[in-house]
Design a protein around this motif. Structure first.
Motif, PDB file in Angstrom:
ATOM      1  N   GLU A 120     -58.368  -6.236 -23.653  1.00 12.69           N
ATOM      2  CA  GLU A 120     -58.488  -7.064 -22.446  1.00 12.69           C
ATOM      3  C   GLU A 120     -57.123  -7.345 -21.828  1.00 12.69           C
ATOM      4  O   GLU A 120     -56.980  -7.360 -20.598  1.00 12.69           O
ATOM      5  N   GLU A 121     -56.127  -7.540 -22.685  1.00 14.12           N
ATOM      6  CA  GLU A 121     -54.771  -7.726 -22.181  1.00 14.12           C
ATOM      7  C   GLU A 121     -54.260  -6.448 -21.528  1.00 14.12           C
ATOM      8  O   GLU A 121     -53.599  -6.482 -20.486  1.00 14.12           O
ATOM      9  N   LEU A 122     -54.598  -5.322 -22.123  1.00 12.88           N
ATOM     10  CA  LEU A 122     -54.203  -4.037 -21.557  1.00 12.88           C
ATOM     11  C   LEU A 122     -54.852  -3.813 -20.192  1.00 12.88           C
ATOM     12  O   LEU A 122     -54.194  -3.371 -19.240  1.00 12.88           O
ATOM     13  N   LEU A 123     -56.143  -4.123 -20.098  1.00 11.66           N
ATOM     14  CA  LEU A 123     -56.885  -3.899 -18.859  1.00 11.66           C
ATOM     15  C   LEU A 123     -56.678  -5.004 -17.840  1.00 11.66           C
ATOM     16  O   LEU A 123     -57.071  -4.855 -16.672  1.00 11.66           O
ATOM     17  N   ASP A 124     -56.081  -6.121 -18.296  1.00 11.63           N
ATOM     18  CA  ASP A 124     -55.873  -7.279 -17.443  1.00 11.63           C
ATOM     19  C   ASP A 124     -57.200  -7.792 -16.880  1.00 11.63           C
ATOM     20  O   ASP A 124     -57.371  -8.005 -15.681  1.00 11.63           O
ATOM     21  N   VAL A 125     -58.161  -7.964 -17.801  1.00 11.37           N
ATOM     22  CA  VAL A 125     -59.483  -8.492 -17.435  1.00 11.37           C
ATOM     23  C   VAL A 125     -59.802  -9.639 -18.375  1.00 11.37           C
ATOM     24  O   VAL A 125     -59.320  -9.680 -19.518  1.00 11.37           O
ATOM     25  N   PRO A 126     -60.627 -10.610 -17.935  1.00 10.77           N
ATOM     26  CA  PRO A 126     -60.967 -11.731 -18.811  1.00 10.77           C
ATOM     27  C   PRO A 126     -61.820 -11.316 -20.003  1.00 10.77           C
ATOM     28  O   PRO A 126     -61.682 -11.860 -21.104  1.00 10.77           O
ATOM     29  N   GLU A 142     -58.217   2.904 -16.530  1.00 11.26           N
ATOM     30  CA  GLU A 142     -56.879   2.332 -16.659  1.00 11.26           C
ATOM     31  C   GLU A 142     -55.844   3.432 -16.915  1.00 11.26           C
ATOM     32  O   GLU A 142     -54.730   3.388 -16.369  1.00 11.26           O
ATOM     33  N   THR A 143     -56.218   4.418 -17.722  1.00  8.09           N
ATOM     34  CA  THR A 143     -55.312   5.537 -17.977  1.00  8.09           C
ATOM     35  C   THR A 143     -55.009   6.294 -16.691  1.00  8.09           C
ATOM     36  O   THR A 143     -53.860   6.668 -16.421  1.00  8.09           O
ATOM     37  N   GLU A 144     -56.034   6.513 -15.891  1.00  2.00           N
ATOM     38  CA  GLU A 144     -55.855   7.211 -14.617  1.00  2.00           C
ATOM     39  C   GLU A 144     -54.943   6.419 -13.684  1.00  2.00           C
ATOM     40  O   GLU A 144     -54.059   6.982 -13.025  1.00  2.00           O
ATOM     41  N   ASP A 145     -55.138   5.100 -13.633  1.00  2.00           N
ATOM     42  CA  ASP A 145     -54.295   4.254 -12.773  1.00  2.00           C
ATOM     43  C   ASP A 145     -52.835   4.287 -13.232  1.00  2.00           C
ATOM     44  O   ASP A 145     -51.912   4.360 -12.399  1.00  2.00           O
ATOM     45  N   ARG A 146     -52.617   4.245 -14.524  1.00  5.77           N
ATOM     46  CA  ARG A 146     -51.242   4.246 -15.033  1.00  5.77           C
ATOM     47  C   ARG A 146     -50.570   5.605 -14.832  1.00  5.77           C
ATOM     48  O   ARG A 146     -49.349   5.685 -14.658  1.00  5.77           O
ATOM     49  N   ALA A 147     -51.371   6.660 -14.856  1.00  5.16           N
ATOM     50  CA  ALA A 147     -50.817   7.982 -14.571  1.00  5.16           C
ATOM     51  C   ALA A 147     -50.332   8.055 -13.130  1.00  5.16           C
ATOM     52  O   ALA A 147     -49.250   8.588 -12.843  1.00  5.16           O
ATOM     53  N   ILE A 207     -50.504  12.314 -25.495  1.00  2.00           N
ATOM     54  CA  ILE A 207     -49.472  11.459 -26.094  1.00  2.00           C
ATOM     55  C   ILE A 207     -48.242  12.291 -26.435  1.00  2.00           C
ATOM     56  O   ILE A 207     -47.102  11.908 -26.129  1.00  2.00           O
ATOM     57  N   PHE A 208     -48.464  13.418 -27.072  1.00  2.00           N
ATOM     58  CA  PHE A 208     -47.355  14.294 -27.442  1.00  2.00           C
ATOM     59  C   PHE A 208     -46.553  14.723 -26.210  1.00  2.00           C
ATOM     60  O   PHE A 208     -45.318  14.679 -26.194  1.00  2.00           O
ATOM     61  N   LEU A 209     -47.270  15.150 -25.156  1.00  2.00           N
ATOM     62  CA  LEU A 209     -46.583  15.669 -23.980  1.00  2.00           C
ATOM     63  C   LEU A 209     -45.824  14.575 -23.250  1.00  2.00           C
ATOM     64  O   LEU A 209     -44.712  14.802 -22.749  1.00  2.00           O
ATOM     65  N   ASP A 231     -46.305   2.570 -20.580  1.00  2.00           N
ATOM     66  CA  ASP A 231     -47.629   2.072 -20.213  1.00  2.00           C
ATOM     67  C   ASP A 231     -48.708   3.114 -20.485  1.00  2.00           C
ATOM     68  O   ASP A 231     -49.796   2.787 -21.006  1.00  2.00           O
ATOM     69  N   ILE A 232     -48.429   4.365 -20.146  1.00  2.67           N
ATOM     70  CA  ILE A 232     -49.423   5.420 -20.380  1.00  2.67           C
ATOM     71  C   ILE A 232     -49.642   5.629 -21.873  1.00  2.67           C
ATOM     72  O   ILE A 232     -50.788   5.707 -22.344  1.00  2.67           O
ATOM     73  N   ILE A 233     -48.557   5.714 -22.619  1.00  2.00           N
ATOM     74  CA  ILE A 233     -48.679   5.929 -24.071  1.00  2.00           C
ATOM     75  C   ILE A 233     -49.422   4.769 -24.728  1.00  2.00           C
ATOM     76  O   ILE A 233     -50.261   4.969 -25.619  1.00  2.00           O
ATOM     77  N   GLU A 234     -49.149   3.555 -24.278  1.00  2.00           N
ATOM     78  CA  GLU A 234     -49.847   2.387 -24.821  1.00  2.00           C
ATOM     79  C   GLU A 234     -51.349   2.497 -24.591  1.00  2.00           C
ATOM     80  O   GLU A 234     -52.158   2.220 -25.495  1.00  2.00           O
ATOM     81  N   CYS A 235     -51.724   2.908 -23.392  1.00  2.24           N
ATOM     82  CA  CYS A 235     -53.142   3.035 -23.067  1.00  2.24           C
ATOM     83  C   CYS A 235     -53.800   4.136 -23.903  1.00  2.24           C
ATOM     84  O   CYS A 235     -54.905   3.962 -24.416  1.00  2.24           O
ATOM     85  N   LEU A 236     -53.109   5.262 -24.044  1.00  2.00           N
ATOM     86  CA  LEU A 236     -53.645   6.369 -24.840  1.00  2.00           C
ATOM     87  C   LEU A 236     -53.765   5.987 -26.309  1.00  2.00           C
ATOM     88  O   LEU A 236     -54.673   6.450 -27.009  1.00  2.00           O
TER      89      LEU A 236
END
Length: 345
Positions: A120-126, A142-147, A207-209, A231-236
């Motif tokens: 929830e903290e990652l997505l910034d949602v309640p 969320e991954t798409e947005d961070r990309a 993640i590797f790339l 941010d992307i790696i965290e989401c993945l």
């Protein structure tokens, strides 16, 4: 897509990442388990009928000189009873994950709640979605947005090679995430469609790339770009344990379904096996049907019914074993062969 290190990106979907035919993979994973079992049983029955037709010694003559029917079905009775015992063992295996003292249950609950709070903290949602499909879809979005944020952050860079690599990486990640997100819509847990969708997101390679591009161009990255990579790696990294959790729950679900299916089919199979020993007499079914001896048809059908529990077990285990083999690793470890040609310095 190729990165600067000469790595050749493996396919995103499960089908593209394995060296097997589309039809074989569909049978192993996607096809309905009862349909697979039905196909195997039909092939088994037809094989027995063909062998009975080609047998130079008629079945009635064999029964008159020996007892192949009794011998075969006595073995089936033992196998069926053993299968039921296996069902009980499987149920105990599944239940052992759910049973335990209150302290263990509380720890499980605490761990699940902490993970949801982190997401929830990652997505910034309640509150994160409670349904598995919606939960994974939110992670995909969320991954798409961070990309896209990473692509925007690198636009002002003067390093054209870096910009090209990041844009290629972002395009591939966003396309894969969007495809998986669309497949996840309205999928219900308990069906293989949900697991199939999330298996088609190649997060390990991504993640590797991401780490590789960032490390190779560390001197050229601004703080904003470096943070976007984080941010992307965290989401993945959240996708991996989420997928493994739902995969584990699905395996438990499938083992319960397997146990019930074997129990449902073991009783008629046992009845047929006992009846063939106690009451069957090839001389009682003379004549032919479609130019095939009736005794061959009856024995073939009875034998097919007797192996139904085993075939049901086979069809379920094929899927579970295939998925387990394809998802042994968690994180940026690629167990299958890739076309990497970069060398360690």
């Amino acid at each position: 897509m190729s990165d600067s290190g000469g790595s050749s990106q493996p396919g995103d979907t499960m089908r593209e990442r394995v060296d097997e035919s589309r039809r074989k993979l569909w049978i192993l994973m996607e096809a309905n388990r009862w349909g697979v079992a039905g196909g195997i049983l039909l092939a088994f029955f037809l094989s027995l009928v063909i062998l009975g037709i080609l047998d130079p010694s008629p079945l009635q003559q064999s029964i008159a000189t020996s007892d192949p029917i009794d011998t075969a079905f006595q073995g089936f009775i033992g196998a069926i009873i053993t299968g039921v015992t296996l069902v009980v063992t499987l149920n105990q295996l599944v239940l052992s994950q759910e049973l335990g003292p209150v302290g263990d249950q509380r720890s499980r609950m605490k761990g699940a709640m902490e993970f949801r709070q982190d997401v929830e903290e990652l997505l910034d949602v309640p509150t994160a979605p409670p349904e598995p499909a919606s939960f994974m879809e939110a992670l995909m979005n969320e991954t798409e947005d961070r990309a896209e944020a990473l692509a925007d952050a690198v636009e002002e860079s003067r390093d054209e090679e870096l910009k090209e690599e990041i844009r290629s990486y972002v395009d591939g990640l966003a396309e894969n995430a969007n495809t998986v997100s669309e497949r996840l819509k309205e999928k219900q847990f308990g069906t293989f469609d949900l697991l199939s969708a999330i298996l088609n997101f190649n997060y390990s390679w991504k993640i590797f790339l991401a780490r590789k591009i960032r490390n190779e161009h560390a001197d050229a990255l601004t703080d904003e770009v470096d943070e976007a990579f984080d941010d992307i790696i965290e989401c993945l990294e959240f996708f991996g344990p989420s997928r493994e959790h739902f995969k584990t729950l699905y395996f438990q679900w499938e083992l319960v379904n397997l146990s019930r299916s074997m129990l449902y089919t073991s009783i008629p199979a046992l009845v047929v096996a006992v009846a063939m020993i106690l009451y069957y007499d090839a001389r009682a079914v003379p004549g032919y049907t479609f130019a095939i001896s009736n005794d061959v048809l009856v024995v073939s059908l009875a034998t097919t019914i007797a192996v139904v529990p085993f075939v049901i077990l086979l069809s379920y285990i094929l899927r579970i074993a295939t998925v387990a083999k394809r998802t042994l690793s968690i994180g940026p470890f690629i167990l299958r062969e890739t076309a990497r040609n970069d060398e360690l310095e």
